[in-house]
Structures are given as C-alpha cells and as structure tokens.
Design a protein around this motif. Structure first.
Motif, short mmCIF file in Angstrom:
data_model
loop_
_atom_site.label_atom_id
_atom_site.label_comp_id
_atom_site.label_asym_id
_atom_site.label_seq_id
_atom_site.Cartn_x
_atom_site.Cartn_y
_atom_site.Cartn_z
N LEU A 117 1.59 2.19 -3.48
CA LEU A 117 0.45 2.85 -4.12
C LEU A 117 0.39 4.32 -3.73
O LEU A 117 0.21 5.19 -4.59
N GLU A 118 0.53 4.58 -2.45
CA GLU A 118 0.47 5.96 -1.98
C GLU A 118 1.60 6.80 -2.57
O GLU A 118 1.40 7.96 -2.95
N SER A 119 2.79 6.22 -2.65
CA SER A 119 3.93 6.93 -3.23
C SER A 119 3.69 7.23 -4.71
O SER A 119 4.02 8.32 -5.20
N ILE B 101 0.80 7.66 -6.22
CA ILE B 101 -0.21 8.71 -6.35
C ILE B 101 0.36 10.08 -6.01
O ILE B 101 0.08 11.08 -6.68
N SER B 102 1.19 10.13 -5.00
CA SER B 102 1.83 11.39 -4.64
C SER B 102 2.66 11.92 -5.79
O SER B 102 2.63 13.13 -6.11
N ALA C 287 -7.89 1.05 0.97
CA ALA C 287 -6.97 2.11 0.57
C ALA C 287 -7.37 2.70 -0.78
O ALA C 287 -7.36 3.93 -0.97
N VAL D 74 0.83 -1.20 0.00
CA VAL D 74 0.00 0.00 0.00
C VAL D 74 0.87 1.25 0.00
O VAL D 74 0.50 2.28 -0.58
N VAL D 75 2.04 1.18 0.63
CA VAL D 75 2.96 2.31 0.64
C VAL D 75 3.37 2.66 -0.80
O VAL D 75 3.46 3.84 -1.17
N SER E 137 -10.38 4.93 -0.31
CA SER E 137 -10.01 6.21 0.29
C SER E 137 -9.31 7.11 -0.70
O SER E 137 -9.63 8.30 -0.82
N LEU E 138 -8.34 6.58 -1.43
CA LEU E 138 -7.56 7.38 -2.36
C LEU E 138 -8.36 7.83 -3.58
O LEU E 138 -7.96 8.76 -4.28
N GLN F 270 -8.36 12.04 -3.60
CA GLN F 270 -6.97 12.05 -3.14
C GLN F 270 -6.00 11.51 -4.17
O GLN F 270 -4.92 11.04 -3.83
#
Length: 599
Positions: A144-146, A148-149, A196, A141-142, A199-200, A204
């Motif tokens: 994925l978040e990276s 998207i950022s 996740a 998941v980290v 939420s994203l 986001q």
C-alpha cells in the motif's frame, strides 16, 4: 433487454448494453458528504456495482472513455471537477479466504493486498513508468505504501475503494471468535491495516476513501484503528443509492411485456409477485416506499427474459447462506426471543434507535432492551423499518417473503431435525395441498412437535405459537405465496397458502387458516384427559365449539375478499383450527372449490 444478473462491473454493464439504474447524480453529493465514507447494505444489494461506478468515474486512465460510459447518465450531463482525477486502488475483502487457520487467513489478506498492488502497477504502467513496486510477502501494508508513493510521484493522489470490508471477518465472527479477536483487537492485522489507511489519508497520499460492508460491527471492534469515516448508510440522501424502486421495476416489466407480447394485465401480475417476494427494504429512520433487492430483482427478470416465467425457486441460492447470520443472532443472549418476535405481527421488535457502533462483545453482553441485535438484523437485511410508535421508537419487521423463508427454515431445522420426521411431514403436507385433508398433518404435529415448540424460550402468545408451527410445517414457496397475517379486504387472515399463478396447472388447492387457542385451565381438563378424549368429543365441548364458530365466521369474511381478488382462479379450502393447550388440535374444514380435473 439484457439484465446484468451476476455482473457487478459498471464498465461491462455500460459497454455491453445491460440495463443500468442511474444513481450517478449522487456522485456530486458524495463528494460534499466527506472524504472517508462508509456505506452499509445487506449482502448482494448492489454495493459492488456502485463501487465500480465510482472506480470508472474517478479513474484517470478512463478519461478518454468518459463520454461513452457516463455521457447519457446524470453525472455525464454535469460532471464534477474531480472526474478522472485519481489513481484508483480497489480492495475486495470477499476474495480473502477465511477457511484456513489464523496464519493462513493473515497470509490470504497479505496476498490480496500484494495482488492488488501488482494489478495497480500493471494498469497504470504508462503513468507510473519505471517506478519500482516494493512488496513483502508477509506485509501487505508495504505494498500500500509503495503504491501511494508511486502515485504521488506521478502527480496524483489515490482514491481507495474497499469492497465488503467485513466479509472475511464476519465469517470468523460467526464461528471462530478467537481468530476474529486476533484479527481486530490489539495489534491484529485488520486493525493495523486500517490504522495505516487512517494515517495515509491524513495528507499523505490517500485523498478519498469509500468503504462498503454489511454491518458496523467489525469497524467498531477495530475501534481507534479507524474512527474517521463518515457513515452515510442512513443518510436520507443515499437511502436508495443501491436497490431498485417500484417505478423502475414497473417500467422494466412494462418493457418486457411489450417485447414478449404479453396480455394487458401481465406486468401488473408480475409486479404484484415481485412486491410480495422482494420489496420492503427501508434504509433510514422514516418509513416510506420500500426498495427491491437488486440481485433478487435481476434474478427474477433474467428468468422472465429467458424462460418467460418467474423462477421456480424465488430465493436466489446466492442469498440462501444469509440464514447463517440469523443463526448467529439466535445464539446471542435474548437472540431467540428477538427471532421469535420477528415472526409475531402483533408484538414485533421495537427499538429506541438504530445502534451505529457496537462490537461482538456488545452483542454478547447486551441487556434485553439493548438495540444491538435488532440493529444487526436490520443491517443484515433480515429486518427492516416498518413503522414508528407514538414515542418515536422504531418498529421492525421482516421485509418480504424470501427473508421470511430464511426464518422458517431455521425453525424447521429445530422442529423437524431428522429425515424421518421431515419425510412424514412432507407426505402429510401433500395431502393438504392437493386434497384439503388436514388429518395427516395434525397427526404428525400432535405426536410431539407442539409440545417441543412450546418449551422453547420464545416470547410468543399461545395462538401465535400454533400458527407458527403450521407456517413452518407447510411452507412451500415453490408452489405457494404463503404468508401469516395476510391482508384481506379490511381484515387479516392468520395464514394463507395461495397457489402461485404459474403453478395453477398442477393439482394444488388454495388454503386459508384461522387459529384459536384454549388453555387447559379454560377447558377445565388436564393433559391426560385431552389425550384420551376423542376429537369429536373435544369439538363438542361448548368453549371449543364457540371458538370453532368464531374462526369459521372470520373465514367466511376472508373468503369473500379472496374471491373478489382472484375470481374463478381460486380453489379455496378454509380451515378453522383450535389448539387445546399444546396437546390436541381440533378443526373444521370447508371447501367451495370445484373438483380438480380427473376427480
């Protein structure tokens, strides 16, 4: 012509000159349908090819290739404002290995998410520059978040494509229930991942999500983890988003006929063959023209293009594993009853409506009249919509002969589990195929298989039970087009074995069966008396003789219809068969076929 059998990459299909069935006009409609979409179809039904179509259309890195890829297609003539607008991230859960223990499966999923993130950063290096990718080996998941950022910092949102979302989970569901539960329930990894995504996708960084899979079971078990998707699987606008229609199949055959300089009726014969084996899938609530499984159709076309003949094995081995899904359904409460009903054209499965959200526990606890199992077989492609009752209920049926083969193989394993039994059956069947001699087959079946089959917990009529035993015992799709309740002129024959055109050079006869059943009470005899009586004496019994006469009269009518359809190619033997309880079989066989060469 080049056929993309085994190729699901839209970019390769378009750039390398493969045949492509254009569905790109649906892209505009999809944009209007919602931002998070779920699209379910059976395995190997073209879902990945469609997903890569979306990937190439929305990928901002493909902007300079748009005219080459999409110019001649429907969407190329009238593109939407979002073309080449997104960073695209694609996950393919069919690549997640489900063979290890639970810890290894979790790690395999993390590895896939991390691998896709690395590929994303490599692909968009020019757009992302030196933006750092953050990875944690045990937390995908980290990644994925990276991802998207990085995308948002570069001024674009993300389009997330998830292919075969339920693939590895399905493998666990069919045999490792505890591991499956650990992944989808509570704080299970799959549920956490979709939470996740949910939420994203709420402002986001993920603007669009398109998910493909086979059934809604896994998503239902994830429950609140991801309850925001719009299921378009049964939407009338998208029923043919994947799959070929008959017009496309006919046009391809006509083009092949020209290229190969075939005789005028060749494409008509090939179309009839494909219709019997591969057509019949209907997605949605209204009966209508069926769809062809695209993988099977391309498999067939590839054989025609390379060898000039249909494939010897009509079922592509890539789909053979789907029988495991049928086995899974059979193991659920009332599952064997449903499987039996699927082979019963007189009493087919009927459900009030298709269930959209049902989990594994729903399947396990479902009452007899629940629609879950029938719906699951529908999503798996093992059943399809045949008709509707006067009350609007859905009548389900087996789509075509390759799917019927999966059912037959399941029952063959039950009826003939041991090699010696199968070998004796094979030899007996050969005697019928080539000589029309039914006696060896009857001897094998009477030995024990009729009684064993009758003791199974099926909802079948007695006559159908006997017919199904013969269907299972004689099924040989390499040589025959084989069907039960074969439509002939204005009637239906119980069972037909019509030699495949490309196999008529071999010593094979066509066969047609009509079955009748007499119970012990009707005969006034007990099982012991039946076993001790000669077949001639049993055939002379008035009620038995009347059944044989009736069956023969039906066969005469059916023979006329087949002779009109096949002409001199037909080498037909007919068999009137009467089952006396589940103890004995009597029959009369008739031949109008000329002797085979050399006989």
């Amino acid at each position: 012509m080049k056929f993309p059998y085994g190729t699901a990459d839209f970019h390769a299909i378009r750039c390398e000159g493969y045949y492509y069935a254009d569905r790109t006009d649906r892209i505009r409609v999809l944009e209007e349908a919602g931002k998070q979409l779920l699209f379910l179809r059976p395995r190997r039904f073209g879902k990945t090819a469609w997903l890569t179509t979306l990937e190439n259309y929305y990928d901002l890195a493909r902007a300079e290739e748009f005219d080459e890829l999409f110019g001649p297609l429907a969407i190329g003539q009238n593109p939407t404002a979002r073309r080449n607008h997104y960073f695209v991230l694609r996950w393919d859960f069919s690549m997640v290995d489900a063979s290890g223990n639970l810890a290894e499966i979790r790690q395999a999923l993390h590895d896939h998410l991390n691998s896709r993130a690395r590929a994303f950063f490599a692909r968009y290096l020019e757009q992302l520059g030196a933006w750092p990718l953050t990875l944690q080996p045990e937390n995908g998941v980290v990644a994925l978040e990276s991802t998207i950022s990085a995308a948002r910092a570069s001024g674009h949102d993300l389009y997330l494509l998830i292919d075969e979302y339920d693939n590895f989970a399905n493998e666990l569901m069919h045999g490792r229930r505890a591991d499956y539960d650990a992944l989808v329930s509570g704080e299970g990894l799959l549920k956490t991942l979709f939470k996740a995504v949910k939420s994203l996708a709420s402002g986001q960084g993920i603007d669009r999500v398109f998910i493909t899979g086979v059934s809604p079971v896994v998503l239902a078990d994830i429950s609140s983890g991801y309850n925001v998707s719009e299921d378009i699987s049964l939407d009338a606008r998208f029923i043919d988003l994947c799959g070929f229609n008959e017009g496309e199949i006919a046009a391809l055959l006509d083009q092949l006929a020209v290229e190969q300089q075939r005789d005028p009726d060749w494409s008509t014969r090939m179309l009839e063959t494909m219709r019997i084996w591969y057509n019949g899938y209907r997605f949605g609530y209204e009966p209508g023209p069926g769809l062809y499984n695209p993988t099977l159709a391309l498999y067939f076309f590839e054989a025609l293009a390379t060898t000039g003949a249909p494939p010897r094995e009509m079922l592509d081995s890539n789909l053979a594993m789907d029988r495991n899904r049928i086995d899974f359904v059979a193991r659920q409460p009332h599952g064997e009853e449903l499987i039996g009903a699927a082979l019963d054209p007189e009493h087919p499965p009927v459900i009030a409506s298709l269930a959209h959200r049902f989990g594994v526990e729903d399947l396990r606890r479902a009452p007899r009249d629940a629609p879950y199992l029938g719906s699951l077989l529908y999503f798996l492609g093992a059943l399809t919509l045949r008709d509707q009752t006067p009350f609007g209920e859905l009548v389900l049926g087996i789509p075509n002969l390759v799917i019927r083969k999966l059912y037959v193989e399941k029952f063959r394993d039950q009826l003939f589990p041991n090699y010696p039994e199968r070998e004796s059956l094979t030899q007996a069947a050969k005697a019928l195929y080539a000589d029309g001699d039914l006696a060896p087959l009857v001897a094998v079946l009477e030995a024990n298989h009729l009684r064993v089959f009758d003791n199974r917990d099926y909802r079948w009529s007695n006559e159908l039970t006997v017919k199904t035993v013969f269907l299972v015992a004689l099924f040989a799709d390499i040589f025959y087009v084989m069907d039960s309740e074969t439509a002939i002129a204005r009637g239906h024959a119980d069972l037909s074995l019509i030699v495949r055109e490309e196999m008529r050079r071999f010593a094979l006869l066509d066969h047609l069966f009509e079955f009748k059943y007499l119970g012990l009470q009707e005969l006034g005899l007990d099982a012991q008396s039946l076993r001790e009586s000669s077949r001639e004496a049993l055939s002379a019994q008035p009620k038995v003789a009347a059944c044989l006469d009736a069956a023969e009269a039906q066969l005469v009518r059916h023979r006329q219809g087949l002779e009109q359809a096949y002409g001199e190619r037909l080498r037909l033997h007919t068999h009137a068969v009467v089952a006396l309880g589940f103890e004995r079989l009597v029959w009369r066989s008739t031949s109008s076929a000329p002797p085979l060469a050399g006989q």
